[in-house]
Design a protein around this motif. Structure first.
Motif, PDB file in Angstrom:
ATOM      1  N   PRO A   1       0.833  -1.197   0.000  1.00 28.70           N
ATOM      2  CA  PRO A   1       0.000   0.000   0.000  1.00 28.70           C
ATOM      3  C   PRO A   1       0.870   1.250   0.000  1.00 28.70           C
ATOM      4  CG  PRO A   1      -0.026  -1.038   2.155  1.00 28.70           C
ATOM      5  CD  PRO A   1       0.731  -1.951   1.235  1.00 28.70           C
ATOM      6  N   ALA A   2       0.302   2.346  -0.459  1.00 32.57           N
ATOM      7  CA  ALA A   2       1.032   3.613  -0.473  1.00 32.57           C
ATOM      8  C   ALA A   2       1.392   4.008   0.954  1.00 32.57           C
ATOM      9  CB  ALA A   2       0.168   4.697  -1.117  1.00 32.57           C
ATOM     10  N   PRO A   3       2.548   4.648   1.130  1.00 31.93           N
ATOM     11  CA  PRO A   3       2.928   5.102   2.470  1.00 31.93           C
ATOM     12  C   PRO A   3       1.924   6.131   2.986  1.00 31.93           C
ATOM     13  CG  PRO A   3       4.747   5.385   0.909  1.00 31.93           C
ATOM     14  CD  PRO A   3       3.546   4.978   0.129  1.00 31.93           C
ATOM     15  N   LEU A   4       1.765   6.182   4.282  1.00 30.50           N
ATOM     16  CA  LEU A   4       0.953   7.232   4.884  1.00 30.50           C
ATOM     17  C   LEU A   4       1.610   8.570   4.597  1.00 30.50           C
ATOM     18  CD1 LEU A   4       0.270   5.600   8.358  1.00 30.50           C
ATOM     19  CD2 LEU A   4      -1.326   5.797   6.442  1.00 30.50           C
ATOM     20  N   ARG A   5       0.811   9.569   4.296  1.00 31.52           N
ATOM     21  CA  ARG A   5       1.376  10.876   3.976  1.00 31.52           C
ATOM     22  C   ARG A   5       1.864  11.612   5.213  1.00 31.52           C
ATOM     23  NH1 ARG A   5      -2.818  14.011   0.970  1.00 31.52           N
ATOM     24  NH2 ARG A   5      -1.174  15.576   0.986  1.00 31.52           N
ATOM     25  N   TYR A   6       1.348  11.246   6.381  1.00 31.81           N
ATOM     26  CA  TYR A   6       1.710  11.922   7.620  1.00 31.81           C
ATOM     27  C   TYR A   6       1.871  10.880   8.713  1.00 31.81           C
ATOM     28  CZ  TYR A   6       1.248  14.819  11.818  1.00 31.81           C
ATOM     29  OH  TYR A   6       1.461  15.421  13.022  1.00 31.81           O
ATOM     30  N   ARG A   7       2.934  10.992   9.472  1.00 29.62           N
ATOM     31  CA  ARG A   7       3.151  10.103  10.615  1.00 29.62           C
ATOM     32  C   ARG A   7       3.593  10.937  11.799  1.00 29.62           C
ATOM     33  NH1 ARG A   7       5.415   4.650   9.186  1.00 29.62           N
ATOM     34  NH2 ARG A   7       5.156   4.361  11.415  1.00 29.62           N
ATOM     35  N   LEU A   8       3.098  10.590  12.972  1.00 31.80           N
ATOM     36  CA  LEU A   8       3.559  11.211  14.216  1.00 31.80           C
ATOM     37  C   LEU A   8       4.141  10.105  15.067  1.00 31.80           C
ATOM     38  CD1 LEU A   8       3.828  13.695  16.040  1.00 31.80           C
ATOM     39  CD2 LEU A   8       1.625  13.069  17.029  1.00 31.80           C
ATOM     40  N   ILE A   9       5.435  10.149  15.263  1.00 29.57           N
ATOM     41  CA  ILE A   9       6.144   9.122  16.029  1.00 29.57           C
ATOM     42  C   ILE A   9       6.371   9.662  17.437  1.00 29.57           C
ATOM     43  CG2 ILE A   9       8.215   7.679  16.117  1.00 29.57           C
ATOM     44  CD1 ILE A   9       6.338   7.253  13.648  1.00 29.57           C
TER      45      ILE A   9
ATOM     46  N   GLY B   1       7.412  12.486  34.391  1.00 30.13           N
ATOM     47  CA  GLY B   1       7.697  12.186  35.783  1.00 30.13           C
ATOM     48  C   GLY B   1       8.781  11.135  35.946  1.00 30.13           C
ATOM     49  N   THR B   2       9.032  10.395  34.883  1.00 26.92           N
ATOM     50  CA  THR B   2      10.063   9.355  34.895  1.00 26.92           C
ATOM     51  C   THR B   2      11.088   9.556  33.790  1.00 26.92           C
ATOM     52  OG1 THR B   2       8.435   7.784  35.726  1.00 26.92           O
ATOM     53  CG2 THR B   2      10.459   6.857  34.837  1.00 26.92           C
ATOM     54  N   SER B   3      10.603   9.826  32.580  1.00 28.60           N
ATOM     55  CA  SER B   3      11.509   9.968  31.447  1.00 28.60           C
ATOM     56  C   SER B   3      11.005  11.038  30.489  1.00 28.60           C
ATOM     57  CB  SER B   3      11.660   8.628  30.715  1.00 28.60           C
ATOM     58  OG  SER B   3      10.399   8.180  30.254  1.00 28.60           O
ATOM     59  N   VAL B   4      11.880  11.445  29.593  1.00 26.41           N
ATOM     60  CA  VAL B   4      11.530  12.413  28.565  1.00 26.41           C
ATOM     61  C   VAL B   4      10.853  11.664  27.417  1.00 26.41           C
ATOM     62  CG1 VAL B   4      12.447  14.085  26.908  1.00 26.41           C
ATOM     63  CG2 VAL B   4      13.418  13.948  29.210  1.00 26.41           C
ATOM     64  N   ILE B   5       9.691  12.173  26.982  1.00 31.04           N
ATOM     65  CA  ILE B   5       8.950  11.596  25.862  1.00 31.04           C
ATOM     66  C   ILE B   5       9.037  12.570  24.705  1.00 31.04           C
ATOM     67  CG2 ILE B   5       6.699  10.750  25.052  1.00 31.04           C
ATOM     68  CD1 ILE B   5       7.936   9.090  27.311  1.00 31.04           C
ATOM     69  N   ALA B   6       9.390  12.054  23.530  1.00 31.84           N
ATOM     70  CA  ALA B   6       9.553  12.894  22.337  1.00 31.84           C
ATOM     71  C   ALA B   6       8.471  12.565  21.314  1.00 31.84           C
ATOM     72  CB  ALA B   6      10.931  12.662  21.733  1.00 31.84           C
ATOM     73  N   ALA B   7       8.181  13.559  20.482  1.00 32.84           N
ATOM     74  CA  ALA B   7       7.265  13.388  19.362  1.00 32.84           C
ATOM     75  C   ALA B   7       7.856  14.093  18.160  1.00 32.84           C
ATOM     76  CB  ALA B   7       5.890  13.969  19.690  1.00 32.84           C
ATOM     77  N   GLN B   8       7.759  13.439  17.008  1.00 31.22           N
ATOM     78  CA  GLN B   8       8.258  14.050  15.771  1.00 31.22           C
ATOM     79  C   GLN B   8       7.293  13.719  14.649  1.00 31.22           C
ATOM     80  OE1 GLN B   8      11.148  16.093  14.915  1.00 31.22           O
ATOM     81  NE2 GLN B   8       9.727  16.285  13.194  1.00 31.22           N
ATOM     82  N   ALA B   9       6.873  14.751  13.932  1.00 30.78           N
ATOM     83  CA  ALA B   9       6.020  14.552  12.758  1.00 30.78           C
ATOM     84  C   ALA B   9       6.900  14.360  11.534  1.00 30.78           C
ATOM     85  CB  ALA B   9       5.108  15.757  12.564  1.00 30.78           C
ATOM     86  N   LEU B  10       6.442  13.468  10.637  1.00 30.18           N
ATOM     87  CA  LEU B  10       7.122  13.228   9.369  1.00 30.18           C
ATOM     88  C   LEU B  10       6.069  13.201   8.264  1.00 30.18           C
ATOM     89  CD1 LEU B  10       8.551  10.924  11.562  1.00 30.18           C
ATOM     90  CD2 LEU B  10      10.238  11.250   9.789  1.00 30.18           C
ATOM     91  N   VAL B  11       6.459  13.631   7.073  1.00 29.71           N
ATOM     92  CA  VAL B  11       5.546  13.617   5.938  1.00 29.71           C
ATOM     93  C   VAL B  11       6.189  12.893   4.758  1.00 29.71           C
ATOM     94  CG1 VAL B  11       4.297  15.721   6.570  1.00 29.71           C
ATOM     95  CG2 VAL B  11       6.342  15.890   5.170  1.00 29.71           C
ATOM     96  N   TRP B  12       5.325  12.320   3.936  1.00 27.18           N
ATOM     97  CA  TRP B  12       5.739  11.677   2.684  1.00 27.18           C
ATOM     98  C   TRP B  12       5.334  12.623   1.579  1.00 27.18           C
ATOM     99  CZ3 TRP B  12       8.389   7.265   1.671  1.00 27.18           C
ATOM    100  CH2 TRP B  12       8.401   6.824   0.368  1.00 27.18           C
ATOM    101  N   GLU B  13       6.301  13.132   0.843  1.00 24.10           N
ATOM    102  CA  GLU B  13       5.993  14.112  -0.212  1.00 24.10           C
ATOM    103  C   GLU B  13       6.012  13.476  -1.572  1.00 24.10           C
ATOM    104  OE1 GLU B  13       8.773  17.263   0.518  1.00 24.10           O
ATOM    105  OE2 GLU B  13       7.666  17.946   2.235  1.00 24.10           O
TER     106      GLU B  13
END
Length: 56
Positions: free
Chosen positions: A4-12, A44-56
């Motif tokens: 299937p085609a890649p998702l155009r937007y991902r939030l990891i 409260g325990t660890s640092v949580i990160a979020a990064q958005a990525l796009v498929w152009e």
């Protein structure tokens, strides 16, 4: 059967560790591009990160 085609937007999200960086790096290798700056928070325990990525 074709893939299937890649998702155009991902939030990891996840703990800000080497595994998180590896996940982002793998998606960049697949052709995704970073979208905006990463966000971080402390749960409260660890640092949580979020990064958005796009498929152009």
């Amino acid at each position: 059967m074709t893939d299937p085609a890649p998702l155009r937007y991902r939030l990891i999200t996840g703990p800000d560790d080497a595994t998180f960086c590896q996940r982002i790096s793998a998606l960049l290798d697949e052709g995704y591009r970073l979208h905006g700056s990463p966000a971080v928070t402390f749960n409260g325990t660890s640092v949580i990160a979020a990064q958005a990525l796009v498929w152009e």
